[in-house]
Write a protein that holds these residues in place. Structure first.
Motif, mmCIF file in Angstrom:
data_model
loop_
_atom_site.group_PDB
_atom_site.id
_atom_site.type_symbol
_atom_site.label_atom_id
_atom_site.label_comp_id
_atom_site.label_asym_id
_atom_site.label_seq_id
_atom_site.Cartn_x
_atom_site.Cartn_y
_atom_site.Cartn_z
ATOM 1 N N MET A 165 0.839 -1.185 0.000
ATOM 2 C CA MET A 165 0.000 0.000 0.000
ATOM 3 C C MET A 165 0.878 1.240 0.000
ATOM 4 S SD MET A 165 -2.993 -0.859 2.783
ATOM 5 C CE MET A 165 -1.852 -1.382 4.056
ATOM 6 N N ASN A 166 0.542 2.225 -0.803
ATOM 7 C CA ASN A 166 1.180 3.518 -0.760
ATOM 8 C C ASN A 166 0.124 4.528 -0.336
ATOM 9 O OD1 ASN A 166 3.838 2.816 -1.675
ATOM 10 N ND2 ASN A 166 2.923 2.443 -3.685
ATOM 11 N N LEU A 167 0.056 4.798 0.953
ATOM 12 C CA LEU A 167 -1.013 5.598 1.514
ATOM 13 C C LEU A 167 -0.515 6.990 1.836
ATOM 14 C CD1 LEU A 167 -2.451 2.964 3.987
ATOM 15 C CD2 LEU A 167 -3.081 3.352 1.610
ATOM 16 N N PRO A 168 -1.399 7.996 1.787
ATOM 17 C CA PRO A 168 -0.994 9.336 2.197
ATOM 18 C C PRO A 168 -0.621 9.335 3.666
ATOM 19 C CG PRO A 168 -3.383 9.188 1.923
ATOM 20 C CD PRO A 168 -2.801 7.920 1.369
ATOM 21 N N VAL A 169 0.520 9.961 3.968
ATOM 22 C CA VAL A 169 0.995 9.982 5.342
ATOM 23 C C VAL A 169 0.199 11.000 6.137
ATOM 24 C CG1 VAL A 169 2.959 10.503 6.832
ATOM 25 C CG2 VAL A 169 3.299 9.224 4.703
ATOM 26 N N HIS A 170 -0.312 10.560 7.262
ATOM 27 C CA HIS A 170 -1.034 11.430 8.186
ATOM 28 C C HIS A 170 -0.253 11.395 9.477
ATOM 29 C CE1 HIS A 170 -4.296 13.369 10.349
ATOM 30 N NE2 HIS A 170 -4.277 12.384 11.243
ATOM 31 N N ASP A 171 0.782 12.253 9.566
ATOM 32 C CA ASP A 171 1.711 12.159 10.689
ATOM 33 C C ASP A 171 1.675 13.429 11.518
ATOM 34 O OD1 ASP A 171 3.609 11.480 12.463
ATOM 35 O OD2 ASP A 171 5.301 11.627 11.079
ATOM 36 N N PRO A 172 0.773 13.477 12.505
ATOM 37 C CA PRO A 172 0.719 14.651 13.355
ATOM 38 C C PRO A 172 1.959 14.813 14.213
ATOM 39 C CG PRO A 172 -0.665 12.915 14.256
ATOM 40 C CD PRO A 172 -0.178 12.443 12.912
ATOM 41 N N SER A 173 2.767 13.755 14.332
ATOM 42 C CA SER A 173 3.959 13.836 15.164
ATOM 43 C C SER A 173 5.005 14.773 14.587
ATOM 44 C CB SER A 173 4.558 12.434 15.353
ATOM 45 O OG SER A 173 4.966 11.893 14.120
ATOM 46 N N ALA A 174 4.834 15.174 13.307
ATOM 47 C CA ALA A 174 5.748 16.151 12.728
ATOM 48 C C ALA A 174 5.615 17.480 13.457
ATOM 49 C CB ALA A 174 5.452 16.326 11.246
ATOM 50 N N HIS A 175 4.465 17.727 14.076
ATOM 51 C CA HIS A 175 4.208 18.976 14.793
ATOM 52 C C HIS A 175 3.991 18.742 16.284
ATOM 53 C CE1 HIS A 175 3.785 20.675 10.775
ATOM 54 N NE2 HIS A 175 2.899 19.735 10.512
ATOM 55 N N ARG A 176 3.497 17.595 16.659
ATOM 56 C CA ARG A 176 3.204 17.275 18.055
ATOM 57 C C ARG A 176 3.166 15.763 18.211
ATOM 58 N NH1 ARG A 176 -1.695 15.154 17.812
ATOM 59 N NH2 ARG A 176 -3.278 15.966 16.390
ATOM 60 N N PRO A 177 3.254 15.259 19.437
ATOM 61 C CA PRO A 177 3.135 13.809 19.622
ATOM 62 C C PRO A 177 1.773 13.317 19.147
ATOM 63 C CG PRO A 177 3.986 14.869 21.610
ATOM 64 C CD PRO A 177 3.525 15.962 20.705
ATOM 65 N N SER A 178 1.741 12.113 18.609
ATOM 66 C CA SER A 178 0.470 11.521 18.190
ATOM 67 C C SER A 178 -0.385 11.231 19.413
ATOM 68 C CB SER A 178 0.713 10.221 17.418
ATOM 69 O OG SER A 178 1.400 10.481 16.227
ATOM 70 N N VAL A 179 -1.682 11.360 19.237
ATOM 71 C CA VAL A 179 -2.620 11.059 20.306
ATOM 72 C C VAL A 179 -3.580 9.979 19.834
ATOM 73 C CG1 VAL A 179 -2.452 13.339 21.360
ATOM 74 C CG2 VAL A 179 -4.205 12.907 19.625
ATOM 75 N N PRO A 186 -1.412 -8.075 10.130
ATOM 76 C CA PRO A 186 -0.341 -7.438 9.354
ATOM 77 C C PRO A 186 -0.840 -6.310 8.443
ATOM 78 C CG PRO A 186 -0.071 -9.807 9.338
ATOM 79 C CD PRO A 186 -1.418 -9.550 9.937
ATOM 80 N N LEU A 187 -2.055 -6.433 7.905
ATOM 81 C CA LEU A 187 -2.605 -5.350 7.081
ATOM 82 C C LEU A 187 -2.867 -4.108 7.923
ATOM 83 C CD1 LEU A 187 -5.178 -6.960 4.598
ATOM 84 C CD2 LEU A 187 -2.888 -6.098 4.129
ATOM 85 N N ALA A 188 -3.390 -4.303 9.143
ATOM 86 C CA ALA A 188 -3.624 -3.170 10.031
ATOM 87 C C ALA A 188 -2.303 -2.516 10.426
ATOM 88 C CB ALA A 188 -4.384 -3.631 11.269
ATOM 89 N N ARG A 189 -1.290 -3.328 10.673
ATOM 90 C CA ARG A 189 0.029 -2.763 11.007
ATOM 91 C C ARG A 189 0.586 -1.954 9.843
ATOM 92 N NH1 ARG A 189 4.686 -6.876 12.689
ATOM 93 N NH2 ARG A 189 4.232 -7.613 10.571
ATOM 94 N N GLU A 190 0.453 -2.485 8.636
ATOM 95 C CA GLU A 190 0.931 -1.768 7.457
ATOM 96 C C GLU A 190 0.197 -0.440 7.292
ATOM 97 O OE1 GLU A 190 1.440 -2.493 2.616
ATOM 98 O OE2 GLU A 190 0.724 -4.108 3.925
ATOM 99 N N LEU A 191 -1.113 -0.458 7.504
ATOM 100 C CA LEU A 191 -1.912 0.763 7.401
ATOM 101 C C LEU A 191 -1.408 1.826 8.372
ATOM 102 C CD1 LEU A 191 -4.527 2.405 6.634
ATOM 103 C CD2 LEU A 191 -5.665 1.141 8.472
#
Length: 299
Positions: A1-15, A264-269
């Protein structure tokens, strides 16, 4: 899967809300059956999350594992409180799960039939594992339009799948192949006979699927793979025609093992959408059977 990255940790820790946002975008809660109990069960949405543990069942042992491995969120396929509960004392199994997770400040999110319907869920995992060609739903979904929409490459598929194997295989060979694909269990893989029956088309329903036996027969499949096949439904199925080849052969896989292929699919996601979070898969087997005494194989 090549999914759009949704990484809030770039600005703050993930919640916790970030992780749930990804899960519920890929596996919308509206896809679940009306009787199901899916979504966030425990936890504060603004709690920081750096490690997630994935498992099939929210058992006492799995809750302890989440604590030992210092996860802040436990994601399971089966709901903790599917049949509801009025009392949750800590000396009760479910009460112990709730008490221990709350004490450790670990959230719990459950995704069940909403996950089962997704191309990134249990059915999608089986289509991939068997490399099914021209796969179609065993039981099509009723949703369409906006109700069928999802994100992160997930598509509404339906319950179960039917497709062609890349090359012919026998029932016995397929059962042996499955033994190497799913997690090992005491009961192993069981099949109806004869083992040398040739298979071109496979129907599969991860989890309990004896309610779809008629659908499997109507699909034209040579074999139906599912779990929790009870004596009377299975016997009535194979006795439904005088010619046994007129109905699909049956392969019975342990319930938890059949749905573990989703993890494993959930982990990849989560790895692709929230790369700042560590995602672990449980090392606990939640299959209830721990031993088997074999008898001579019947004729």
């Amino acid at each position: 899967m090549n999914l759009p990255v949704h990484d809030p940790s770039a600005h703050r820790p993930s919640v916790l809300a970030d992780v749930i946002g990804v899960l519920e975008a890929a596996y919308p809660l509206r896809w679940a059956e009306a009787w199901d109990r899916v979504g966030l069960v425990l936890g504060e949405r603004n709690a920081e999350v750096s490690r997630v543990l994935l498992a099939v069942d929210p058992t006492v042992a799995v809750a302890r594992e989440a604590i030992d491995r210092e996860a802040q969120l436990l994601v399971t396929h089966h709901p903790l409180l599917l049949r509801g509960a009025s009392f949750l004392p800590a000396d009760d199994g479910k009460g112990q799960v709730v008490t221990s997770l709350i004490r450790a400040r670990i959230g719990l999110w459950c995704g069940h039939t909403n996950v089962d319907r997704s191309t990134l869920g249990t059915v999608g995992a089986w289509v991939r594992a068997l490399d099914l060609q021209d796969a179609r739903p065993l039981v099509p979904g009723k949703e369409s339009g906006e109700a069928a929409a999802a994100d992160h490459g997930s598509e509404l598929f339906g319950l179960g799948a039917v497709g062609q194997v890349p090359s012919p295989i026998t029932v016995g060979q397929l059962a042996a192949r499955l033994a190497g694909i799913v997690p090992a269990t005491a009961r192993g893989i069981a099949h109806t006979g004869p083992a040398e029956r040739e298979v071109h088309t496979v129907a599969v329903c991860p989890g309990a699927g004896d309610s779809f036996l008629e659908a499997a027969t109507g699909s034209g499949a040579d074999v139906y793979i599912t779990s929790d096949l009870r004596h009377h439904p299975a016997l009535e199925h194979i006795e439904d025609a005088a010619d046994p080849s007129a109905v699909p052969a049956l392969i019975d896989v342990a319930h938890a093992a059949s749905e573990a292929l989703w993890l494993p699919l959930a982990r990849e996601l989560l790895n692709e959408t929230l790369p700042g979070i560590e995602v672990l898969i449980s090392e606990q087997s939640t299959d209830p059977w721990r031993g088997q005494v074999s008898s001579p194989c019947p004729r």
